[in-house]
Design a protein around this motif. Structure first.
Motif, short mmCIF file in Angstrom:
data_model
loop_
_atom_site.label_atom_id
_atom_site.label_comp_id
_atom_site.label_asym_id
_atom_site.label_seq_id
_atom_site.Cartn_x
_atom_site.Cartn_y
_atom_site.Cartn_z
N PHE C 14 55.52 -68.65 -5.63
CA PHE C 14 55.78 -69.68 -4.63
C PHE C 14 54.75 -69.56 -3.52
O PHE C 14 54.11 -68.53 -3.36
CB PHE C 14 57.21 -69.56 -4.08
N ASN C 15 54.58 -70.66 -2.80
CA ASN C 15 53.68 -70.62 -1.65
C ASN C 15 54.27 -69.68 -0.60
O ASN C 15 55.49 -69.64 -0.44
CB ASN C 15 53.53 -72.01 -1.04
N PRO C 16 53.42 -68.95 0.14
CA PRO C 16 53.96 -68.05 1.15
C PRO C 16 54.81 -68.80 2.17
O PRO C 16 54.53 -69.95 2.47
CB PRO C 16 52.71 -67.49 1.84
N VAL C 17 55.85 -68.13 2.67
CA VAL C 17 56.58 -68.69 3.79
C VAL C 17 56.34 -67.76 4.98
O VAL C 17 56.13 -66.57 4.82
CB VAL C 17 58.08 -68.86 3.51
N ASP C 163 66.62 -69.42 -1.77
CA ASP C 163 67.11 -70.77 -1.51
C ASP C 163 66.20 -71.46 -0.49
O ASP C 163 65.75 -72.59 -0.70
CB ASP C 163 68.56 -70.68 -1.00
N ALA C 164 65.89 -70.73 0.58
CA ALA C 164 65.01 -71.30 1.62
C ALA C 164 63.62 -71.59 1.06
O ALA C 164 63.04 -72.65 1.31
CB ALA C 164 64.92 -70.35 2.80
N ILE C 165 63.10 -70.64 0.29
CA ILE C 165 61.75 -70.82 -0.29
C ILE C 165 61.71 -72.10 -1.12
O ILE C 165 60.76 -72.89 -1.05
CB ILE C 165 61.38 -69.57 -1.14
N PHE C 225 66.25 -63.88 10.59
CA PHE C 225 64.83 -64.24 10.53
C PHE C 225 64.70 -65.75 10.62
O PHE C 225 65.50 -66.48 10.05
CB PHE C 225 64.23 -63.79 9.20
N THR C 226 63.67 -66.19 11.33
CA THR C 226 63.34 -67.61 11.21
C THR C 226 62.12 -67.72 10.31
O THR C 226 61.19 -66.92 10.40
CB THR C 226 63.05 -68.27 12.57
N LEU C 227 62.16 -68.71 9.45
CA LEU C 227 61.05 -68.94 8.53
C LEU C 227 60.43 -70.28 8.85
O LEU C 227 61.11 -71.21 9.29
CB LEU C 227 61.55 -68.97 7.08
N ASN C 228 59.15 -70.37 8.62
CA ASN C 228 58.46 -71.63 8.85
C ASN C 228 57.49 -71.92 7.73
O ASN C 228 56.98 -71.02 7.08
CB ASN C 228 57.73 -71.58 10.19
N LYS C 229 57.26 -73.20 7.52
CA LYS C 229 56.35 -73.61 6.47
C LYS C 229 54.89 -73.37 6.89
O LYS C 229 54.03 -73.14 6.06
CB LYS C 229 56.56 -75.10 6.18
#
Lengths: 85, 403, 366
Positions: C14-17, C163-165, C225-229
């Motif tokens: 998957f693309n890095p998050v 799920d988020a990824i 954690f907050t994740l961002n694209k």
């Protein structure tokens, strides 16, 4: 009656876990739900448990419960008239 | 969303209206409700309440499933294995050759068994932990017992989002297939009836002591039930390898949280509306394309009103044929989404629409009439299924006829 | 088992998050400065309980009225993670917890018996539901959107992340709040004691890693954690995540190698590896299988001696790994075996829970 209401408020504070609140912070006439104290439907269920455990008053219908629990004044009057213990 | 299509090739179910798809269908066709007395769960509430209890004791479930006797299988696990057994037999699968995942859902895991022994087990003066029962309380225990029974290893997950749990399991499985993580996703949920949940919903004062009446003016709460149900999802490429014939396509799904209240839905049906609307959009369909909606319809005051408002907001004057099947099975919590997914598949397969039992008069604010008798002369192409839960967690699934 | 990975184990990349904030509350005071304290706390007993923050400044009396311990801790951790990322309303909230609010589950179990299945307070029942915290975070931040809760022991946080990824890949969201939380209660400790889960002897936590006996010590922890694209303001990126269920150490070994290869890393290029040693002599062969093949350049770290063992303890390593990459320094209390590598570009986490759920993570510096 005033002592009774104060006592009732203390019971409410304990039952609903309103830590740091005093009886004086709760207005006798203000609505307990919504705009006034800001209680919600879960609190009303908890207060019905309080009525049953402390006064032997059983309310099965949630809608009826909401009327009884309108304010401290309404609650106190209902308890005085219907208490079984 | 463009990309891979996801098909359903197997289904299995056990609920108060039957063990297996065959029995289930007979009950659904004949308006036979599974709601009645509580005989198996050890609860004082049995004198006051009714429920959708599966009248198969654990010993018989052990026999039915043929589980190994050297480990403790809770009722939750046994129901799960019984239901999945049927789904696995319906299609050809080889978990050792295909990337196969098991996405399970449950709200109280092994509580059905733990609540009988809990106080003994937490008492420091007792010693017993027969067959590893102590490890069975959580939600993962049943998932692992079921996965191990069928030798599924490649992806394991358990979801618990209250009453929308297994709808979320199905959409998570579909997404794992679309993203290429899995070839096959076995998705669904299992919840055994427990004293814990009976008392829980009783404390919320939303159990009707009589048979529940979804979407009725005089509805007075839900009946609880127990069930397990699973569907098998496969990608298009995987179908070519397995040779399985699809029962239907999972053409749309959406999860939407409305952040309104810990237990109550918003009065304007915002969450339900968004979940349904975006599900239909995802399938590239219009609201008018929906043949039948299996509504969440728990028969609680709040849910039905809010869900009904959402139906009117989305469909206007042309609300499709709809019914709640909760009067058949009771509200089976984490299993409900999967149970009703199986009902949706049967609706497509048999071209039938089920009765909303016990309905007499519409909710005045809505004026909506559900289907009240079995419909056999309607064309069923797209079935929308709603599952809404505590914490505002709303999920909708859309099942379409395989063409 | 053969030393080859079956073809179907090759998982889509998957693309890095991007991780834009990381927050922790656990037995160590990781909350005050959002880092491990200079002096980590030593424990003499086998339960490493939370170092709890002061909740009063976060909540009004009315908000606090129904919050039990883990709900308060979870909400505070989530609030701070969102604040750090300057994110008001995350587009997805996905949590992982194996046991949820055990305090509430236990209270309701007791109430049923104590009040003879009479009129019961519903609050404990409501809060015993595993997604209760998730719903409260959404309410507190008025965050509509995607919401799910994974409750699978050592795969809870991992499934929440996956799920988020996927939501990022589906172009559904730009950001997400992901977290895991767990508490330990006296009754749950007793339950697991019956399973032989804990060490019988009392144990100093700092001696845990060398323990020759079976069992482990209990802990608690909450991590958000907050994740961002996009990479803007990120502290680290998550490049890889892999779960393995019920496998032997041979497959762990080969998967570790293929996991690195998929990300174009050789053993010599791995700067830091977290290993989930928890003092249990019966499961340490899993961590050993990784440790033994590591290059001398790699820093080998452990963490369960600091936070204890619990289902979602991997959250601690994810938090600490992000901190290492952000601050470019390794807290001495984590070091199991110091490596010669002078760079801190990547962190691999290997976590196993109960010898059944295994997970690999790959984090990289921004």
């Amino acid at each position: 009656m005033d002592d009774f209401k104060k006592d009732l408020k203390l019971q409410i504070i304990e039952a609903l876990n309103l830590q740091g609140m005093n009886p004086d912070d709760i207005d006798n006439t203000a609505p307990l739900f919504g705009e006034g104290l800001g209680l919600d439907s879960i609190d009303s269920l908890e207060l019905m448990v309080l009525l049953e455990r402390n006064y032997g008053i059983k309310i099965e219908d949630a809608r009826e419960g909401r009327k009884v629990l309108e304010s401290i004044d309404a609650m106190a009057a209902y308890i005085q008239a219907n208490r079984k213990k | 969303m463009p990309g891979k299509r996801v098909f359903i090739t197997g289904m299995g179910i056990i609920s108060a209206i039957g063990t297996g798809v065959g029995e289930t269908l007979v009950s659904l066709r004949n308006n036979v409700s599974g709601i009645g007395s509580i005989d198996i769960v050890d609860t004082l509430l049995k004198t006051k309440l009714i429920a959708g209890e599966i009248k198969v004791p654990n010993d018989n479930l052990v026999e039915l499933t043929g589980v190994k006797k050297n480990a403790y299988y809770t009722r939750t696990s046994l129901l799960g294995i019984a239901a999945l057994q049927e789904a696995m037999q319906m299609c050809k699968l080889d978990p050792s050759r295909q990337k196969t995942g098991f996405i399970n859902a449950t709200t109280v895991g092994g509580m059905s068994d733990m609540e009988k022994f809990y106080f003994d087990l937490v008492d420091p003066t007792t010693k017993s932990n027969e067959n590893g029962l102590a490890d069975c309380l959580d939600c993962a225990d049943c998932t692992e017992k079921i996965a191990d029974h069928f030798n599924i290893k490649d992806w394991i997950a358990t979801i618990s989002t209250a009453c929308s749990s297994s709808a979320n399991a199905i959409l998570y499985g579909a997404r794992l297939i679309k993203s290429g993580q899995l070839d096959v996703a076995v998705c669904g949920g299992t919840d055994a009836l427990t004293r814990f949940t009976l008392n829980g919903f009783n404390s919320l004062k939303n159990i009707d002591p009589s048979p529940c009446m979804p979407f009725d003016e005089n509805r007075n709460g839900l009946n609880l039930g127990e069930a397990a149900a699973y569907v098998i999802l496969e990608s298009e490429e995987q179908l070519q390898r397995s040779g399985n014939k699809p029962l239907a396509e999972l053409s749309g799904y959406r999860n939407f949280n409305e952040a309104f209240h810990p237990t109550a839905p918003s009065p304007n049906g915002e969450g339900a509306l968004t979940a349904m609307q975006e599900t239909i959009q995802m399938a590239g369909l219009q609201p008018a394309d929906i043949s039948y909606i299996n509504v969440h319809g728990t028969a609680t005051l709040n849910n039905d009103l809010s869900e009904g408002i959402a139906l009117k907001r989305l469909f206007g004057e042309n609300v499709p044929l709809f019914s709640s099947t909760k009067p058949f099975t009771g509200h089976t919590l984490a299993a409900a989404g999967a149970v009703e997914a199986v009902f949706a598949l049967l609706s497509l397969q048999e071209q039938i629409i089920y009765a909303n039992l016990n309905f007499k008069s519409p909710i005045p604010e809505l004026g909506l009439y559900p289907v009240t008798s079995l419909q056999t002369d309607k064309t069923v192409n797209h079935v929308l299924s709603n599952s809404f839960g505590f914490g505002g967690n709303n999920a909708s699934l859309l099942f379409s006829k395989y063409v | 088992m053969a030393e080859t990975t079956p073809a179907f184990y090759l998982v889509n990349m998957f693309n890095p998050v991007y991780i834009t904030s990381a927050r922790a509350i656990c037995a160590q005071d990781t909350f005050s400065n959002n880092n491990l304290p200079e002096e980590t706390k030593a424990f003499e007993q086998n339960i490493l309980n939370y170092h709890e923050p002061d909740y009063k400044k976060y909540f009004t009396i009315m908000q606090l009225r129904r919050m039990t311990r883990i709900i308060k801790i979870g909400l505070v951790t989530a609030i701070e993670a969102l604040k750090d990322a300057k994110l008001e309303q995350p587009q997805a909230i996905i949590t992982g917890t194996a046991k949820g609010s055990m305090t509430d589950t236990e209270k309701f179990l007791h109430d049923i018996v104590d009040f003879n299945e009479g009129t019961l307070n519903p609050t404990a029942f409501i809060q015993s539901t595993y997604n209760a915290l998730n719903g409260l975070i959404a309410l507190h931040h008025n965050a509509n959107g995607y919401n799910s809760t994974y409750v699978h022991r050592g795969f809870s946080l991992e499934n929440a992340l996956m799920d988020a990824i996927m939501l990022f890949e589906e172009n559904r969201i730009e950001n997400a709040l992901i977290g895991c939380f767990e508490e330990m209660t006296a009754e749950h400790y007793e339950l697991k004691k019956k399973m032989g889960y804990w060490k019988n002897e009392s144990m100093k936590n700092i001696d845990l890693l060398n323990s020759p006996t079976t069992g482990t010590i209990a802990g608690e922890g909450t991590f958000f954690f907050t994740l961002n694209k996009s990479a803007e303001n990120a502290i680290a990126k998550l490049n890889g995540l892999r779960m393995l269920y019920n496998v032997d150490e041979a497959l762990i070994k080969t998967t570790f190698k293929s996991f690195l290869a998929e990300h174009n890393l050789t053993l010599d290029e791995v700067d830091t590896v977290f290993l989930s040693y928890n003092g249990n002599s019966q499961t340490r062969h899993f961590e050993d299988a990784i440790s033994q093949q590591l290059s001398p350049s790699t820093n080998q770290l452990a963490f369960k001696h600091l936070c204890g063992e619990f289902d979602t303890a991997a959250g601690f390593a994810l938090w600490a790994g992000a901190k290492i990459l952000q601050h470019q320094t390794i807290h001495p209390s984590l070091i199991l075996k110091k490596g010669t590598s002078s760079s801190l570009k990547n962190v691999v986490i290997y976590n196993q829970y109960n010898g059944k759920e295994h997970a690999f993570y790959l984090l990289e510096k921004i």
